[in-house]
Design a protein around this motif. Structure first.
Motif, PDB file in Angstrom:
ATOM      1  N   GLU A  67       0.837  -1.202   0.000  1.00 38.25           N
ATOM      2  CA  GLU A  67       0.000   0.000   0.000  1.00 38.25           C
ATOM      3  C   GLU A  67       0.874   1.255   0.000  1.00 38.25           C
ATOM      4  O   GLU A  67       0.580   2.230  -0.701  1.00 38.25           O
ATOM      5  CB  GLU A  67      -0.939  -0.021   1.218  1.00 38.25           C
ATOM      6  CG  GLU A  67      -2.034  -1.070   1.061  1.00 38.25           C
ATOM      7  CD  GLU A  67      -2.516  -1.642   2.396  1.00 38.25           C
ATOM      8  OE1 GLU A  67      -3.231  -2.659   2.362  1.00 38.25           O
ATOM      9  OE2 GLU A  67      -2.171  -1.095   3.463  1.00 38.25           O
ATOM     10  N   ARG A  68       1.951   1.176   0.751  1.00 38.78           N
ATOM     11  CA  ARG A  68       2.869   2.318   0.770  1.00 38.78           C
ATOM     12  C   ARG A  68       3.515   2.501  -0.603  1.00 38.78           C
ATOM     13  O   ARG A  68       3.749   3.630  -1.034  1.00 38.78           O
ATOM     14  CB  ARG A  68       3.939   2.129   1.834  1.00 38.78           C
ATOM     15  CG  ARG A  68       3.408   2.440   3.202  1.00 38.78           C
ATOM     16  CD  ARG A  68       4.335   1.958   4.272  1.00 38.78           C
ATOM     17  NE  ARG A  68       5.533   2.786   4.404  1.00 38.78           N
ATOM     18  CZ  ARG A  68       6.355   2.727   5.446  1.00 38.78           C
ATOM     19  NH1 ARG A  68       6.104   1.893   6.415  1.00 38.78           N
ATOM     20  NH2 ARG A  68       7.405   3.498   5.507  1.00 38.78           N
ATOM     21  N   ALA A  69       3.806   1.390  -1.280  1.00 35.79           N
ATOM     22  CA  ALA A  69       4.442   1.472  -2.601  1.00 35.79           C
ATOM     23  C   ALA A  69       3.524   2.190  -3.592  1.00 35.79           C
ATOM     24  O   ALA A  69       3.974   3.036  -4.369  1.00 35.79           O
ATOM     25  CB  ALA A  69       4.797   0.078  -3.099  1.00 35.79           C
ATOM     26  N   ARG A  70       2.235   1.851  -3.553  1.00 38.31           N
ATOM     27  CA  ARG A  70       1.296   2.504  -4.474  1.00 38.31           C
ATOM     28  C   ARG A  70       1.152   3.986  -4.145  1.00 38.31           C
ATOM     29  O   ARG A  70       1.155   4.847  -5.023  1.00 38.31           O
ATOM     30  CB  ARG A  70      -0.079   1.814  -4.423  1.00 38.31           C
ATOM     31  CG  ARG A  70      -0.330   0.971  -5.689  1.00 38.31           C
ATOM     32  CD  ARG A  70      -1.691   0.318  -5.676  1.00 38.31           C
ATOM     33  NE  ARG A  70      -1.710  -0.764  -4.691  1.00 38.31           N
ATOM     34  CZ  ARG A  70      -2.574  -0.865  -3.680  1.00 38.31           C
ATOM     35  NH1 ARG A  70      -3.513   0.052  -3.513  1.00 38.31           N
ATOM     36  NH2 ARG A  70      -2.514  -1.878  -2.852  1.00 38.31           N
ATOM     37  N   HIS A  71       1.042   4.260  -2.868  1.00 35.46           N
ATOM     38  CA  HIS A  71       0.950   5.655  -2.425  1.00 35.46           C
ATOM     39  C   HIS A  71       2.219   6.419  -2.818  1.00 35.46           C
ATOM     40  O   HIS A  71       2.159   7.549  -3.310  1.00 35.46           O
ATOM     41  CB  HIS A  71       0.759   5.693  -0.905  1.00 35.46           C
ATOM     42  CG  HIS A  71       0.873   7.064  -0.307  1.00 35.46           C
ATOM     43  ND1 HIS A  71       1.929   7.457   0.472  1.00 35.46           N
ATOM     44  CD2 HIS A  71       0.057   8.153  -0.393  1.00 35.46           C
ATOM     45  CE1 HIS A  71       1.768   8.713   0.849  1.00 35.46           C
ATOM     46  NE2 HIS A  71       0.639   9.159   0.346  1.00 35.46           N
ATOM     47  N   ARG A  72       3.345   5.741  -2.673  1.00 35.57           N
ATOM     48  CA  ARG A  72       4.637   6.344  -2.964  1.00 35.57           C
ATOM     49  C   ARG A  72       4.729   6.786  -4.428  1.00 35.57           C
ATOM     50  O   ARG A  72       5.182   7.903  -4.732  1.00 35.57           O
ATOM     51  CB  ARG A  72       5.712   5.297  -2.651  1.00 35.57           C
ATOM     52  CG  ARG A  72       7.134   5.745  -2.841  1.00 35.57           C
ATOM     53  CD  ARG A  72       8.036   4.510  -2.780  1.00 35.57           C
ATOM     54  NE  ARG A  72       9.191   4.721  -3.610  1.00 35.57           N
ATOM     55  CZ  ARG A  72      10.395   5.034  -3.145  1.00 35.57           C
ATOM     56  NH1 ARG A  72      10.595   5.105  -1.856  1.00 35.57           N
ATOM     57  NH2 ARG A  72      11.395   5.253  -3.960  1.00 35.57           N
ATOM     58  N   GLN A  73       4.258   5.900  -5.323  1.00 40.97           N
ATOM     59  CA  GLN A  73       4.256   6.231  -6.750  1.00 40.97           C
ATOM     60  C   GLN A  73       3.481   7.516  -7.016  1.00 40.97           C
ATOM     61  O   GLN A  73       3.954   8.420  -7.695  1.00 40.97           O
ATOM     62  CB  GLN A  73       3.560   5.113  -7.533  1.00 40.97           C
ATOM     63  CG  GLN A  73       4.529   4.207  -8.232  1.00 40.97           C
ATOM     64  CD  GLN A  73       3.797   3.086  -8.967  1.00 40.97           C
ATOM     65  OE1 GLN A  73       2.548   3.023  -8.980  1.00 40.97           O
ATOM     66  NE2 GLN A  73       4.555   2.200  -9.573  1.00 40.97           N
ATOM     67  N   ASP A  74       2.260   7.575  -6.458  1.00 42.69           N
ATOM     68  CA  ASP A  74       1.406   8.751  -6.672  1.00 42.69           C
ATOM     69  C   ASP A  74       2.008   9.990  -6.018  1.00 42.69           C
ATOM     70  O   ASP A  74       1.887  11.100  -6.545  1.00 42.69           O
ATOM     71  CB  ASP A  74       0.005   8.499  -6.118  1.00 42.69           C
ATOM     72  CG  ASP A  74      -0.748   7.469  -6.958  1.00 42.69           C
ATOM     73  OD1 ASP A  74      -0.178   6.989  -7.966  1.00 42.69           O
ATOM     74  OD2 ASP A  74      -1.898   7.136  -6.602  1.00 42.69           O
ATOM     75  N   LEU A  75       2.643   9.757  -4.868  1.00 42.49           N
ATOM     76  CA  LEU A  75       3.248  10.866  -4.140  1.00 42.49           C
ATOM     77  C   LEU A  75       4.396  11.473  -4.953  1.00 42.49           C
ATOM     78  O   LEU A  75       4.502  12.693  -5.091  1.00 42.49           O
ATOM     79  CB  LEU A  75       3.769  10.346  -2.798  1.00 42.49           C
ATOM     80  CG  LEU A  75       4.088  11.368  -1.718  1.00 42.49           C
ATOM     81  CD1 LEU A  75       2.847  12.178  -1.365  1.00 42.49           C
ATOM     82  CD2 LEU A  75       4.620  10.666  -0.462  1.00 42.49           C
ATOM     83  N   ILE A  76       5.238  10.592  -5.516  1.00 45.48           N
ATOM     84  CA  ILE A  76       6.356  11.081  -6.336  1.00 45.48           C
ATOM     85  C   ILE A  76       5.819  11.864  -7.533  1.00 45.48           C
ATOM     86  O   ILE A  76       6.279  12.975  -7.825  1.00 45.48           O
ATOM     87  CB  ILE A  76       7.254   9.913  -6.799  1.00 45.48           C
ATOM     88  CG1 ILE A  76       7.963   9.308  -5.578  1.00 45.48           C
ATOM     89  CG2 ILE A  76       8.277  10.370  -7.836  1.00 45.48           C
ATOM     90  CD1 ILE A  76       8.822   8.089  -5.887  1.00 45.48           C
ATOM     91  N   ALA A  77       4.809  11.303  -8.190  1.00 48.92           N
ATOM     92  CA  ALA A  77       4.233  11.984  -9.354  1.00 48.92           C
ATOM     93  C   ALA A  77       3.696  13.353  -8.959  1.00 48.92           C
ATOM     94  O   ALA A  77       3.901  14.350  -9.667  1.00 48.92           O
ATOM     95  CB  ALA A  77       3.121  11.124  -9.962  1.00 48.92           C
ATOM     96  N   TYR A  78       3.029  13.409  -7.806  1.00 47.42           N
ATOM     97  CA  TYR A  78       2.469  14.682  -7.329  1.00 47.42           C
ATOM     98  C   TYR A  78       3.576  15.694  -7.048  1.00 47.42           C
ATOM     99  O   TYR A  78       3.509  16.842  -7.499  1.00 47.42           O
ATOM    100  CB  TYR A  78       1.634  14.433  -6.064  1.00 47.42           C
ATOM    101  CG  TYR A  78       1.271  15.685  -5.301  1.00 47.42           C
ATOM    102  CD1 TYR A  78       0.175  16.479  -5.678  1.00 47.42           C
ATOM    103  CD2 TYR A  78       2.030  16.091  -4.194  1.00 47.42           C
ATOM    104  CE1 TYR A  78      -0.145  17.624  -4.973  1.00 47.42           C
ATOM    105  CE2 TYR A  78       1.721  17.238  -3.482  1.00 47.42           C
ATOM    106  CZ  TYR A  78       0.635  18.006  -3.871  1.00 47.42           C
ATOM    107  OH  TYR A  78       0.325  19.149  -3.175  1.00 47.42           O
TER     108      TYR A  78
END
Ligand code: ATP
Ligand code: MG
Length: 435
Positions: free
Chosen positions: A173-184
């Motif tokens: 879950e953190r990995a998916r959030h991390r991807q979106d966070l980096i993109a943001y």
């Protein structure tokens, strides 16, 4: 004349008045830990540097810039003064195979070292009490640790500490959030400071933890980890919340609570006060199910927290006032004044006799007139002075004088001292509502 040497900046002496307060604090904490079945463990203060790099994470404030590391001059080994206790505690548990005999509830206390900018509530040598439960998957133990904190604040009479809770979910879950966070953050690259830019790909979650006021707006609008939690994580989180609520402990869910250390997952919590300015977190913890395996052990769940002793004692002072602090001053039961050749050996034997009977006795050393000795006796805070002069020594007696109340001075035979003094101190304590 050469200049006196000063302590290292950010490393404090704890002088007797303050140290007595610390001892009282430590006694309260230790009996509280026993009440919850936690057992003590003591680890070395120096550990191999790679322990912290592996346990805390390379891209963290602690490992990047706060550690006191040095090379052992004899064998070239890289060593570090521990910046926190969890890594050492888990290392010890693995090294000695403690999990073999089932889950472990452990606590430790002592100095930690971080090279930070010293300020109120932030020091380079500071002290923690740490609590770790290993081998228990939760959410019961998570909730119990939170509930036990609330009891400690109560035991210490601290009203002004509030609970913040969050869940970090699972690695996936953190990995998916991390991807979106980096993109943001990539979309808002111009609003990131140097630290955040450097961490964008290595540890973006930590950007949410930034204390830079200029970044607060961009952080506020970032994707929230809470929205990425799956069913299991949500169930765990709700399990914790229900037990904490049932215990009557109010809390706030703070989606930005991410913790500085990388090994945390699921539950994270902090106890915060407004009374200490910027250094308001007095206790922080949560779950770190990944750490045991990361340090080479067979995977085992774990949950723990650490309290900052300096901050808690500062809060205790703030809430109780200086009078209460002065009342923690520990005074001897008896101050023993003596003068003359014959009096000295009797003074020594009487002092030992009374200590053997359980009294705290401050035996005057260094000679001086009766008058100057009585001044010391008075300043010691003792309720009673015993006086042995040539007269008393010849008669095998001791004169007793009350220092805190009006009463005739009296002579007591040495053989009946314990009994008589015991009675008098008891009466004195009764009159003073106990000591
Ligand atoms: P902060 O955000 O204040 O730097 P942290 O996340 O680095 O805290 P932890 O590693 O979680 O802190 O340590 C647990 C507790 O130890 C903190 O909540 C605080 O009470 C105390 N603490 C941490 N660093 C210091 C320090 N340099 N001086 C005094 N107390 C400290
Ligand atoms: Mg820190």
């Amino acid at each position: 004349m050469s200049q006196t040497i000063q302590a290292v900046r950010g490393m404090n002496d704890i002088l007797p008045d303050e140290a007595e307060l610390w001892e009282q604090f430590e006694e309260t904490v230790k009996s509280w830990l026993r009440a919850y079945g936690y057992r003590p463990i003591r680890m070395p203060i120096v550990e191999p540097t790679p322990l912290f790099a592996r346990a805390i994470g390379e891209v963290t404030d602690i490992v990047e810039k706060e550690m006191y590391s040095f090379t052992d001059a004899l064998n070239g080994e890289r060593l570090t003064l521990r910046p926190e206790g969890t890594a050492s505690c888990v290392r010890a548990v693995l090294q000695h195979n403690l999990l073999f005999s089932g889950p472990q509830r452990l606590w430790y206390a002592g100095p930690m070292f971080r090279h930070e900018r010293p300020q109120k509530g932030r020091y380079r040598q500071f002290h923690q009490f740490g609590v770790e439960a290993l081998g228990l998957p939760g959410p019961d133990i998570d909730a119990e640790q939170i509930i036990m904190c609330a009891r400690l604040w109560d035991d210490l009479g601290l009203a002004d500490v509030r609970l913040e809770l969050n869940s970090l979910g699972s690695t996936e879950e953190r990995a998916r959030h991390r991807q979106d966070l980096i993109a943001y953050f990539e979309r808002h690259a111009e609003r990131l400071d140097a630290d955040a830019t450097r961490r964008l790909y290595s540890n973006p979650l930590r950007i949410l933890d930034s204390k830079n006021p200029d970044m607060q707006a961009v952080i506020e609008a970032a994707p929230r980890l809470t929205d990425y939690l799956g069913e299991d994580s949500l169930r765990h989180f709700e399990g914790v919340q229900t037990l904490v609520k049932d215990a009557g402990i109010p809390f706030r869910i703070n989606p930005r609570l991410v913790r500085g250390l990388d090994y945390y997952n699921l539950t994270v919590f902090e106890w915060v006060t407004d009374k200490l300015g910027a250094q308001g977190t007095v206790c922080a913890g949560g779950r770190y199910d990944g750490l045991v395996a990361q340090l080479g052990g067979k995977a085992a769940p774990a949950c723990g927290f650490a309290m900052g002793v300096e901050r808690l004692i500062a809060l205790w002072r703030d809430e109780h006032g200086e009078e209460a602090v002065a009342a923690t001053r520990v005074a001897p039961d008896i101050y023993l004044v003596h003068q003359g050749q014959a009096a000295q050996p009797l003074a020594f034997s009487v002092a030992e006799q009374l200590r053997g009977a359980g009294f705290d006795v401050l035996l005057h050393c260094g000679g001086g007139s009766f008058k100057s000795q009585m001044k010391r006796a008075d300043a010691s805070g003792a309720p009673v002075a015993l006086i042995i002069g040539e007269d008393e020594a010849a008669a095998g007696e001791v004169s007793l004088k009350f220092l805190r109340r009006a009463a005739e001075q009296q002579r007591i035979p040495v053989g009946r001292l314990e009994e008589e003094i015991g009675k008098m101190i008891f009466e004195w304590e009764e009159d003073n509502g106990g000591v």
